[in-house]
Enzyme design. Structure first.
Site, short mmCIF file in Angstrom:
data_model
loop_
_atom_site.label_atom_id
_atom_site.label_comp_id
_atom_site.label_asym_id
_atom_site.label_seq_id
_atom_site.Cartn_x
_atom_site.Cartn_y
_atom_site.Cartn_z
N GLY A 10 3.74 4.40 -29.90
CA GLY A 10 3.23 3.06 -30.20
C GLY A 10 4.36 2.22 -30.76
N THR A 11 5.16 1.67 -29.86
CA THR A 11 6.42 1.05 -30.30
C THR A 11 6.23 -0.28 -31.03
OG1 THR A 11 6.70 0.21 -28.04
CG2 THR A 11 7.91 2.22 -28.65
N ASN A 12 5.03 -0.88 -30.95
CA ASN A 12 4.80 -2.09 -31.75
C ASN A 12 4.91 -1.76 -33.24
OD1 ASN A 12 4.23 -3.19 -29.27
ND2 ASN A 12 2.05 -3.42 -29.61
N ASP A 13 4.13 -0.77 -33.67
CA ASP A 13 4.17 -0.38 -35.08
C ASP A 13 5.43 0.39 -35.43
OD1 ASP A 13 2.03 -1.55 -36.31
OD2 ASP A 13 0.65 0.09 -35.98
N CYS A 15 2.98 3.20 -25.11
CA CYS A 15 1.87 2.26 -24.89
C CYS A 15 2.03 0.96 -25.65
CB CYS A 15 0.53 2.92 -25.24
SG CYS A 15 0.39 3.40 -26.97
N HIS A 71 19.39 -29.95 -11.81
CA HIS A 71 19.28 -28.99 -12.92
C HIS A 71 17.85 -28.49 -13.07
CE1 HIS A 71 18.61 -27.99 -17.22
NE2 HIS A 71 19.77 -27.38 -17.09
N GLU A 129 4.04 6.41 -34.18
CA GLU A 129 4.28 5.02 -34.57
C GLU A 129 4.76 4.90 -36.01
OE1 GLU A 129 0.50 2.94 -34.23
OE2 GLU A 129 -0.56 4.83 -34.45
#
Length: 668
Positions: A559-562, A624, A245, A538
């Site tokens: 700005g896909t984080n925010d 980004c 495993h 964003e």
């Protein structure tokens, strides 16, 4: 089996491998074959090629007079498949013929399970075998050379995330010469690992949360250990073979693993005392241990590491990926060193340079604080003038690395309070440095206090309030480009990005400052320089009004984080406190900060891209946020027509491969 679909480890596996819960599972019902019916019976697992190295050679293990669970449990040490030729030659020859037929039919390395009952061979199952990154690349290249698959098919055969294991450090050869090898196990999954010894999956997860690097030590692992295995630097087991495993799971995860160290060493594990004794060397919980999954060696203490060496098949394989992908791949880089790292991994530009990271260095932070505490424009400009040479020098260094490749520079984004101290002793020290009273500094800190600073006075709002910040940063960007253009005789086109825009009028306001400053510098220098001014999308409102913003902006960078944070309405820093219970209750299946939420956030991206291009057909579009290095998110970006994705340097090869796979599956 049906009940097992919803147990905790199954949920963990699904999240790791992005398998939707609603797919469900299936069961095959078949007649039993008994491998435990005497010395002419047995059971085993085998691969048509070596899953660790990719070598074109049958590899596997079997046990005489045993059932399948005995092999994977690791409670007995199995024999290599080659020994079967001596014990039951007719069965071995039949198995070799069947293995070749299966690989030829499926055109890929096969992982097969079999049982022998009274000298008769029964094939229980076959599937495409899990393999290390090294093996995946070699097998893909070899199958192309053998005429079995095309280059496009080869590109689809390697999981993008696997490349990560080729890019991280290995043990330093010089340090290894001085290191003491105290034992040896099976080299189950390549790579090097160093960490503090822990003895349970629960402890591994708990220590990892505290920021510790750990090596999980077990007699043998079981599916219940998956959470601890996932967060460990490496895995060391006393029992088990190359198909146990621990070995199979570690190879699938790309985690360093040494199995069966007790097979040829004196090893004693005491779970109660939390110790392991390897040939007289006793390790207590928390002691450092180093293991090498390529050689099987076990070492005392910490060993220095060096960057991974070039894989011989990687360059060839990535050239195929680059041939077929349609998305460009940029890197996020804040320093010349980051830019060089991204460039070395194949980045075609920089999609995000965070200028605030340049302000935190010890020789710069004082000038930044002087700017913040200034109570008039003249004093702010005086402080910014001290920062200008540092900022310009950093930009010049990045431009020199990247040459004419695009470099997108984001203007100051975080709230100003992040640059100021919080502890009383630090406040006094910094007040003295700045030549102001402690009371005045306290007043500034109090005035900057916000209940939700991530949605407060930051981003473009700083430049609306203090245009002199935009003047200084524009001066640094344009002067740096002019200087490097002259020095290298090239033509850099600066890309200036205004963050956190939600209203076209605020973008126009800041852009006017940028354009006025840039045009004056370019005219004074007497050069012909083009530049672009764009924005980060964003804020949901920016996505909804993208058609208006596009009339003013040269490019959008998502700005896909925010954007994720603001669309979901929870903080990415705090969401971890409650997301686990959301996973358990099937509210979310995946972390939206790791994998782009295509139904919600993705819809905003798609809408903004469409609206923007309707207003300005030549509008540049990229992403980004951290999603730029996530394979499923990269595929989405390809589908919605973005021009590029940008990600951290070490994820550039992952994004390049993911973009190629997206283009092959869904050509534009």
């Amino acid at each position: 089996v049906f009940r097992s679909w919803d147990n905790p480890r199954a949920n963990v596996y699904r999240r790791m491998n992005e398998i939707p819960y609603e797919w469900g599972t299936a069961v095959n019902v078949q007649q039993m074959a008994f491998g435990n019916s005497g010395d002419r019976s047995g059971t085993g697992v085998a691969f048509t090629r070596n899953p660790a190295t990719g070598e074109r050679k049958l590899m596997g293990e079997y046990l005489i007079n045993a059932q399948g669970e005995d092999v994977v449990a690791g409670v007995r040490t199995p024999s290599p498949i080659s020994h079967l030729e001596d014990q039951m030659p007719e069965v071995y020859n039949e198995f070799v013929e069947v293995a070749g037929r299966l690989e030829s039919y499926y055109r890929d390395m096969q992982d097969m399970e079999f049982t022998i009952e009274d000298g008769h061979l029964f094939m229980l199952q076959t599937r495409n075998g899990k393999r290390t990154a090294q093996a995946a690349l070699k097998i893909a290249c070899d199958l192309v050379d053998e005429g079995v698959i095309t280059e496009k098919e080869a590109v689809l055969r390697v999981e993008p995330k696997q490349l990560d294991t080729l890019l991280h450090p290995q043990f330093d050869v010089a340090a290894l010469k001085a290191a003491e090898v105290i034992g040896k196990g099976l080299a189950a999954s390549p790579g090097s690992a160093c960490g503090k010894v822990v003895f349970s999956a629960e402890d591994a997860a708990e220590w990892h949360k505290r920021g510790e690097k750990v090596v999980l030590v077990r007699l043998e692992t079981s599916p219940e250990d998956i959470v601890g295995m996932q967060v460990s630097q490496g895995i060391l087991t006393v029992r088990g073979g190359m198909t146990s495993h621990a070995a199979v799971v570690a190879r699938g995860m790309g985690t360093c693993c040494v199995c069966g160290c007790g097979n040829s060493n004196e090893v004693v594990v005491n779970y109660d005392k939390k110790t392991i004794d390897v040939n007289g060397h006793v390790f207590h919980e928390g002691d450092f241990i180093s293991i090498d999954g390529t050689t099987g060696n076990i070492y005392v203490g910490q060993i220095a590491t060096v960057p991974a060496t070039e894989n011989v098949n990687l360059q060839r394989f990535m050239s195929w990926a680059d041939k077929y992908r349609q998305l460009k791949v940029y890197t996020n880089a804040d320093t010349p060193r980051d830019a060089q790292q991204g460039s070395d991994f194949g980045a075609e530009g920089i999609g995000l340079t965070r200028t605030e990271h340049m302000f935190f260095a010890e020789d710069r932070i004082k000038a930044m604080r002087e700017m913040i505490v200034a109570d008039n424009t003249a004093d702010r400009e005086k402080a910014l003038a001290k920062i200008l040479p540092y900022q310009q020098g950093d930009f010049e260094g990045i431009y020199e690395v990247m040459g004419e490749r695009p470099v997108t520079i984001r203007y100051l984004d975080p709230p100003l309070h992040e640059f100021l101290p919080t502890k009383e002793e630090d406040i006094k020290e910094i007040a003295d440095e700045l030549g102001i009273t402690t009371e005045r500094l306290h007043n500034v800190i109090t005035s900057l206090h916000e209940f939700n600073p991530m949605m407060g006075f930051r981003g473009c709002r700083l430049c609306v309030r203090y245009p002199e910040i935009a003047v200084m940063q524009t001066t640094a960007v344009i002067n740096a480009a002019i200087n490097v253009n002259k020095k290298k005789n090239i033509h850099i086109v600066p890309h200036i990005m205004i963050p956190l825009v939600g209203e076209v009028k605020e973008f126009k306001f800041v852009k006017a400052t940028v354009v006025k400053t840039a045009d004056a510098i370019i005219a004074k220098a007497g050069v012909d320089m083009k530049y672009e001014v764009g924005t980060m999308i964003e804020i949901p409102r920016a996505a909804l009004t993208a058609d208006e913003i596009a009339k003013e902006a040269d490019f959008f960078s998502f700005g896909t984080n925010d954007l994720t944070q603001m669309t979901f309405g929870f903080s990415r820093d705090d969401a971890g406190k409650f997301l686990d219970c959301y996973y358990e209750n099937k509210i979310y299946e995946l972390d939206p900060f790791a994998h782009l939420d295509q139904n919600g956030v993705g819809k905003l991206v798609q809408m903004a891209a469409k609206l923007g291009r309707e207003s300005r057909p030549e509008l540049g579009l990229g992403i980004c946020g951290e999603h730029g290095g996530d394979p499923t998110s990269v595929e989405f970006c390809h589908k919605v027509g973005l021009d590029y994705v940008s990600c951290s340097p070490f994820r550039v090869p992952i994004a390049r491969l993911a973009a190629a796979q997206a283009a092959i599956k869904n050509p534009r």
